[in-house]
Design a protein around this motif. Sequence first.
Motif, mmCIF file in Angstrom:
data_model
loop_
_atom_site.group_PDB
_atom_site.id
_atom_site.type_symbol
_atom_site.label_atom_id
_atom_site.label_comp_id
_atom_site.label_asym_id
_atom_site.label_seq_id
_atom_site.Cartn_x
_atom_site.Cartn_y
_atom_site.Cartn_z
ATOM 1 N N GLN A 1 -0.893 -8.265 6.621
ATOM 2 C CA GLN A 1 0.117 -7.377 7.214
ATOM 3 C C GLN A 1 1.470 -8.060 7.416
ATOM 4 N N GLU B 1 6.264 -6.365 1.278
ATOM 5 C CA GLU B 1 5.594 -5.199 0.710
ATOM 6 C C GLU B 1 5.099 -5.402 -0.719
ATOM 7 N N ASP B 2 5.942 -6.033 -1.567
ATOM 8 C CA ASP B 2 5.537 -6.166 -2.972
ATOM 9 C C ASP B 2 4.323 -7.090 -3.106
ATOM 10 N N ARG C 1 2.010 -7.535 -0.773
ATOM 11 C CA ARG C 1 0.865 -6.819 -0.227
ATOM 12 C C ARG C 1 0.334 -5.793 -1.218
ATOM 13 N N ALA C 2 1.243 -5.087 -1.876
ATOM 14 C CA ALA C 2 0.830 -4.052 -2.831
ATOM 15 C C ALA C 2 0.020 -4.665 -3.981
ATOM 16 N N ARG C 3 0.521 -5.758 -4.508
ATOM 17 C CA ARG C 3 -0.190 -6.386 -5.623
ATOM 18 C C ARG C 3 -1.554 -6.896 -5.177
ATOM 19 N N LEU D 1 -3.422 -5.794 -2.739
ATOM 20 C CA LEU D 1 -4.351 -4.678 -2.532
ATOM 21 C C LEU D 1 -4.849 -4.128 -3.859
ATOM 22 N N GLU D 2 -3.962 -4.125 -4.825
ATOM 23 C CA GLU D 2 -4.339 -3.648 -6.165
ATOM 24 C C GLU D 2 -5.424 -4.544 -6.768
ATOM 25 N N GLN E 1 -7.469 -6.478 -5.123
ATOM 26 C CA GLN E 1 -8.689 -6.310 -4.334
ATOM 27 C C GLN E 1 -9.463 -5.084 -4.779
ATOM 28 N N GLU E 2 -8.713 -4.024 -4.993
ATOM 29 C CA GLU E 2 -9.297 -2.771 -5.475
ATOM 30 C C GLU E 2 -10.077 -2.987 -6.772
ATOM 31 N N ARG F 1 6.282 -14.818 -6.283
ATOM 32 C CA ARG F 1 6.754 -13.812 -7.251
ATOM 33 C C ARG F 1 6.973 -14.429 -8.629
#
Lengths: 196, 196, 196, 196, 196, 196
Positions: free
Chosen positions: C15, C19-20, C22-24, C26-27, C29-30, C50
């Motif tokens: 958290q 943002e970028d 975290r998004a990657r 989570l992707e 992890q998914e 990055r």
Amino acid sequence: MDKPPISRYPVPALQDLPEDLRARILEVQEKAGFVPNVFLALAHRPAEWRAFMAYHDALLLKDSGSLSKGEREMIIVATSAANHCLYCVVAHGAILRVYEKKPLIAEQIAVNPQKADISPRQRAMLAFAMKVCDESHRVDEADFELLRGHGFDDEDIWDIGAITAFFGLSNRMANLSAMRPNDEFYLLGRVPRNKT
Amino acid sequence: MDKPPISRYPVPALQDLPEDLRARILEVQEKAGFVPNVFLALAHRPAEWRAFMAYHDALLLKDSGSLSKGEREMIIVATSAANHCLYCVVAHGAILRVYEKKPLIAEQIAVNPQKADISPRQRAMLAFAMKVCDESHRVDEADFELLRGHGFDDEDIWDIGAITAFFGLSNRMANLSAMRPNDEFYLLGRVPRNKT
Amino acid sequence: MDKPPISRYPVPALQDLPEDLRARILEVQEKAGFVPNVFLALAHRPAEWRAFMAYHDALLLKDSGSLSKGEREMIIVATSAANHCLYCVVAHGAILRVYEKKPLIAEQIAVNPQKADISPRQRAMLAFAMKVCDESHRVDEADFELLRGHGFDDEDIWDIGAITAFFGLSNRMANLSAMRPNDEFYLLGRVPRNKT
Amino acid sequence: MDKPPISRYPVPALQDLPEDLRARILEVQEKAGFVPNVFLALAHRPAEWRAFMAYHDALLLKDSGSLSKGEREMIIVATSAANHCLYCVVAHGAILRVYEKKPLIAEQIAVNPQKADISPRQRAMLAFAMKVCDESHRVDEADFELLRGHGFDDEDIWDIGAITAFFGLSNRMANLSAMRPNDEFYLLGRVPRNKT
Amino acid sequence: MDKPPISRYPVPALQDLPEDLRARILEVQEKAGFVPNVFLALAHRPAEWRAFMAYHDALLLKDSGSLSKGEREMIIVATSAANHCLYCVVAHGAILRVYEKKPLIAEQIAVNPQKADISPRQRAMLAFAMKVCDESHRVDEADFELLRGHGFDDEDIWDIGAITAFFGLSNRMANLSAMRPNDEFYLLGRVPRNKT
Amino acid sequence: MDKPPISRYPVPALQDLPEDLRARILEVQEKAGFVPNVFLALAHRPAEWRAFMAYHDALLLKDSGSLSKGEREMIIVATSAANHCLYCVVAHGAILRVYEKKPLIAEQIAVNPQKADISPRQRAMLAFAMKVCDESHRVDEADFELLRGHGFDDEDIWDIGAITAFFGLSNRMANLSAMRPNDEFYLLGRVPRNKT
């Protein structure tokens, strides 16, 4: 001055050894005139001693194959020098001089196999032994082809590799235990018998 | 696809082997569920096989000393990785996982002993094993002192050095003969028994 | 027992990340079912993270060229083993097993690429990768000729060299930060999916 | 005589480059008076170029940390010399001379960091960089302690390691592509500005 | 700031030197415009100084043979870089630039002889010099054949080897005494004479 | 069988040599009973021969300093073995045995200085010589401090380093020319004079 010890580890007295070790040691003494220190130093561990001697005999006393007894000692001297093992360079250097009847050959091979007075076949044999000694994982089919071109068959190649591998073990045990070569070895084979 | 051969050299059939070799091999098969290829590949030379197994047993089956069975396998995996011996890294990596009940430990030790999840005592043990493996001629009294500080006595130090030396031989024979590890070893000890 | 940390450096909580990142994460992890630790450990420095991921994606996600995804992973495993990088050997060893559907290949390549069950073309590819890894200043026209003889064009050769170079960076960062591979990687790709 | 090419690979013309690459290149040209060849040679692969420059900027343009700009260049020159990378030794040697205003320092550090006219803190910094360059897997807590004793904090140590790791990548790409340093770099920073 | 000393050892004043040393030093100063520090640093031992200079002159001032003066300096720079000798890389790098009238050549050869702007014949010459520098015991007839194929006769090969051997001595003496190159050398030969 | 040549290069006949070379050679023959081959092999180049002998005499015949003649030979044997120079190991091994009156010492030092029967002071001397031989650029103040602690002053340290450096030259010339040691050296100093 006291003689330095022949091993960093306790060396058992002959009378305290198991019967089979004592018998073999007395036999060697009878034949060589003295007991090479490796027989006494490794006797610290009788079970390992027995396996060591069995391996040694399987490789060095066998009659088959095209490697002469002198050539086997060349392999030992070359690879033991690479491993900086004083015991094996000195003891097997002596045996090499005796077998080959060449008083100069041990130093030649220990310092630089390329410059030794040996045949091209023997030079190829030692180059392969050094490869097994230093980077055995790079051994490949091309090495086998090269040696076959010098008249070695695959069993000979096993012999070269196995002698190198076994003395790699021996060198490490000698270095670990600070094994000391017998003084007698240094002079052996340097002077024609009838001259001394 | 055909399975690749387990050795560059001929591998004798079980029924063609001397009785003592066959008996031991059947015993191992009974216990492990399969015959580790080293038993078959080295059987190409029965006399050497016997010496090899006797040495192996003297070092790895003995009950004395402070090295656990798992610690002995750590030494084998660390030094076999340094010698780039696939057979020993894979086979003894499996045994190590089983003994230590740690599914991650084999790769950790093979790739970098410094980063493995082991104790400082075990780290010192492996550092010494690597020294015997790579530059045994530099072993000196200071190494012994260091290991004694970790609770090893001189017999333990012999064990560490001798296991390293013996697997130095084993690694070179496996590399010489292109010995192939059994497929079974790769998965062994990775999953808790009751889960599979 | 507490799990050891995944890095010698602080690891930011999800958290707290930009943002970028975290998004990657989570992707990933998914897709993978867990977050490979490299994504978290390097997030200690978002700007470097990055650049690292952009470089990674440019080399490993691109569709052009004749290197298969599995071959790219072979390069990573071989050179990471040479650099003794536990994270990359374990994580990319897993990916390699999955891509190639060969449960034995990771250890084979990590321990000794010469003995792996791969094609002559792949062997040449790994030999070149090892040269870039260990002595890139000796790369010369003869290396290019050799690889062209195996069907690689100059863009493929850039790929081999660049993957090696990038993971040379990655290996050093993982070793510097004592990056720990996720436990999940060790087992991945070892057992056919339908068997577990 | 024709100038030798600056890369073994095709070098795109400025007008054929993506806008963001061209803009950055023109900006550099404006500032330096010429375009360092690395900007053109790596532009052969725009996606990798972008990641490379982003990584470069993240490490070398950042303002935080206790490493001066000159010290960062010292790390680059020392490790690039170890990797025998002509491009980086010459180009970053020039930048080092300019930043430090010391016309002798580049050769001193390239040939032997121990003999350079630098501080003990800088000597420790370079010793650590060389360790990350040559044997990063041996980096351990003791290295961190030593550097902390010279006033580096853990973020500084990351910087030293990351600059070394990134130029390890850069050195390999330059060696792979036979990247040629601009002639201008050789003389830069050798003569006080007002003298020429 | 005080200039650092040019040697770890006492450096005699010119007026305290034996007449023959002083005469040679004044002659060099007359010719070069300054006294290269090696003449002063080695004068700490006049007898060794005389032998050193006699050897130097026998190899570098002789007119016979096919090696140009510039080529002899290439050998010195390449092998001195391998030996990490700052004095010789800087001093002879300067002389090399002057003889060859190539301002870039010293760094090229010091960092990576393979990438220098030299002829294939010169590349073979430097490869042999590096072999004599690093592993002279492996020199064999095949090396001689290769060099003969590039037009070198056996006397030229002696020259290449002897220059390498002599500067191996010189490099070690410079490193032992922490000999410092004169500041003048760093800039010499970088700018065309009429431009400065 | 014909004796192998003592050099890869032509060896001048005694009567064809310049008077000063011939005189020295006859003097040596008178004293030693034979002409060491180095005097003949290097006479191929009289100017280099003179410088070589002048350097040799300056280092080995001087009376000042705390290094005994035997200790100087220890340095030669240890470093020549590291350089795999058969001529120097054999010839100076002989001189070492004679000076020290220790028939075992040459092999001990050639194979592994750590295990030789020498004093701690001599062990430190040889460790420093090996450092100058193998990585002279790492010599630093700490080495000087260590040697001072063993009673060496800075002039002694120069002697150790200079003997190492000079025989580094000598080893390379002997390897280049395939110089052959005289047979006489192999046996010299092994048997007490009155016994033969």
